[in-house]
Design an enzyme around this catalytic site. Structure first.
Site, PDB file in Angstrom:
ATOM      1  N   LYS A   4      39.693  25.464  43.955  1.00 33.95           N
ATOM      2  CA  LYS A   4      39.841  26.142  42.662  1.00 33.95           C
ATOM      3  C   LYS A   4      40.857  25.381  41.814  1.00 33.95           C
ATOM      4  CE  LYS A   4      40.751  30.777  40.728  1.00 33.95           C
ATOM      5  NZ  LYS A   4      41.054  32.182  41.039  1.00 33.95           N
ATOM      6  N   SER A  36      37.955  35.703  39.250  1.00 31.06           N
ATOM      7  CA  SER A  36      38.089  34.451  38.530  1.00 31.06           C
ATOM      8  C   SER A  36      37.678  33.219  39.329  1.00 31.06           C
ATOM      9  CB  SER A  36      39.528  34.292  38.049  1.00 31.06           C
ATOM     10  OG  SER A  36      40.404  34.145  39.150  1.00 31.06           O
ATOM     11  N   SER A  91      39.934  38.302  42.797  1.00 34.74           N
ATOM     12  CA  SER A  91      39.280  37.067  42.354  1.00 34.74           C
ATOM     13  C   SER A  91      38.642  36.204  43.436  1.00 34.74           C
ATOM     14  CB  SER A  91      40.256  36.207  41.567  1.00 34.74           C
ATOM     15  OG  SER A  91      40.302  36.673  40.248  1.00 34.74           O
TER      16      SER A  91
END
Ligand code: GLN
Length: 486
Positions: free
Chosen positions: A79, A154, A178
């Site tokens: 990420k 997210s 997330s």
């Protein structure tokens, strides 16, 4: 054999039996990214050329007997809020569009020590604020199960890349859901570890008392394996817990006889999609058939969790994001008359709307006139949430809920309504507020073929309990075999 469909433990088997080489595996992923990325849009930075080069180096070392690590040469996606030395870390923000970290996050050190190969940095909501990955400054990631749907957020880039077989596994971060919510939307496994189990050093801070890094994988075994790598005490993160290292694969017993599962009725009430509810009820029945003791109970305080979360998360974000001032990091406005204008224009131009909304809200709840009414009150409610969970864990080994009230929604459908977007985390935020571990695994699909996720919550540092419970139902439901994504 389709290499990119394999889990990491399956890849390892094939490497051991000399059916596959590291180079073949990395090349297969590079090809898959070339084929799929134009549709799914999950990467901000791809590192496929570098990855193939590294694979060849590692293969040569393995051939010479210089590397013996179990995970050497296994690719991974990261990420884009986890700092990677020499590679951009953008947080999907214009503010950090060209930011290259001078150091590696602790989790990256651990991954590099294993000689794993980074395939690239994955898309996310800007600064991890959001639930659909639509708040990325760069692109909107699509859900590989249906390109008109969001992948969740997210960590939507991470979940979509794993689901679309562009990476065998990935790291995400979870502040209020997330990792788990996008895992649920994309039909993969997402684990948020106990607060303090995984070092946050080098994770760009959103809300420091809630953030944790965790694995997004194709199955529970891989989740345990990746947790083995990233967990552990780190002097550079003062909130990281100093405790003996565990092997999380050892707890995967495929047995839940006598396991006490609590089901909080509030999580199945109003607002939960009917198909999600029915699928979860079927799963609960499966647990009973396998000998688990399931009981409904009330976790009344959970109704205040979402409000509490958004007060605490925004308060911490407003403070953490103060460092982006146009001077020390990232974007600086090209024209300004004085220092104040430099700050103001850099932040106005560098941050997106959702980030600004949170900074404004956070500054408000921390302001002297409103501190007692909002921030202090939220901290008090946080304690009550923790107490309620403590009480529940006196009776139950794990708590079972939906991961999200719905399946993946249409792209664009919640963009104009932040409150609706916030509601998709209603089942996950309590876990962060109480600092507990939570895992989401796929347990079925709805009529349109979109994955449905189940969340299992454990007591602090009881990852083994939820991993085994997740593993056991995974062996029973065989989601990956039954619902194959092409
Ligand atoms: N969707 C939640 C939020 O917008 C959770 C984000 C996260 O876990 N990083 O705050």
């Amino acid at each position: 054999m389709n290499i990119t469909e394999l889990t990491v433990h399956e890849l390892q088997e094939k490497i051991k039996n000399k059916e596959l080489t590291i180079t073949e595996i990395t090349k297969a992923y590079a090809d898959r990214i070339n084929e799929k990325e134009k549709d799914v849009q999950s990467f901000i930075t791809t590192l496929t050329d570098e990855a193939i080069e590294k694979a060849e180096e590692i293969q040569a070392k393995i051939d010479k007997g210089e590397i013996i690590g179990d995970l050497a040469g296994i690719p991974i996606g990261i990420k884009d809020n986890i700092c990677t030395k020499g590679v951009k870390t953008t947080c999907a923000s214009k503010m950090l569009e060209n930011f290259v970290s001078p150091y590696d996050a602790t989790v990256m050190d651990k991954i590099n020590n294993e000689d794993m190969i980074n395939l690239g940095k994955l898309n996310m909501d800007e600064f991890a604020m959001g639930g659909s990955t639509e708040y990325s400054y760069f692109k909107k990631t699509k859900n590989p199960w249906n390109l008109n749907k969001v992948p969740g957020g997210s960590s939507g880039g991470s979940a979509a890349a794993v689901a679309a077989n562009m990476v065998p596994w990935a790291l995400g971060s979870d502040t209020g859901g997330s990792i788990r919510q996008p895992a649920s939307f994309c039909g993969v496994v997402g684990l948020k570890p106990t607060y303090g189990l995984v070092s946050r050093y080098g994770l760009v801070a959103f809300a420091s008392s809630l953030d944790q890094i965790g694995p997004i994988t194709k199955d529970v075994t891989d989740s345990a394996m990746l947790l083995n790598i990233i967990a552990g005490h780190d002097e550079r993160d003062t909130t990281s817990e100093d405790m003996p290292k565990k092997d999380y694969t050892k707890c995967l017993k495929n047995d839940v006889k006598g396991l006490k599962i609590g089901v909080p009725k509030e999580f199945f009430a109003e607002g939960i999609n009917q198909e999600v509810k029915e699928t979860l009820e079927k799963t609960i029945q499966e647990y009973k058939n396998m000998g688990a003791e399931v009981e409904e109970f009330s976790l009344d305080i959970a109704q205040y969790s979402l409000a509490t979360y958004y007060i605490i998360a925004c308060a911490e974000a407003s403070s953490n994001l103060g460092r982006f001032d146009g001077i020390r990091y990232g974007y600086r406005t090209p024209e300004f008359k004085n220092l104040k204008e430099l700050y103001k224009k850099s932040r106005t131009e560098g941050f997106g709307d959702e980030v600004k909304r949170r900074i404004i809200l956070g500054t408000y709840v921390l302001s002297s006139g409103y501190y007692d009414a909002y921030y202090k009150k939220a901290q008090q409610v946080r304690t009550l949430v923790m107490n309620e969970f403590n009480k529940a864990f006196e009776k139950y080994d794990v708590i079972l809920t939906p991961t999200s009230p719905t399946v993946a929604f249409d792209i664009g459908s919640k963009l104009d309504n932040p409150l609706e977007m916030y509601l998709s985390d209603i089942c996950t935020v309590s876990v962060n507020i109480a600092g507990l571990p939570g895992i989401s695994i796929p347990v079925g699909v709805d009529k349109q073929g979109m994955p449905i996720g189940m969340q299992l919550i454990g007591n602090r540092f009881q990852e083994e309990m939820i991993l085994n419970a997740a593993y056991t139902i995974e062996q029973k439901l065989k989601f990956r075999e039954n619902y194959k994504l092409q």
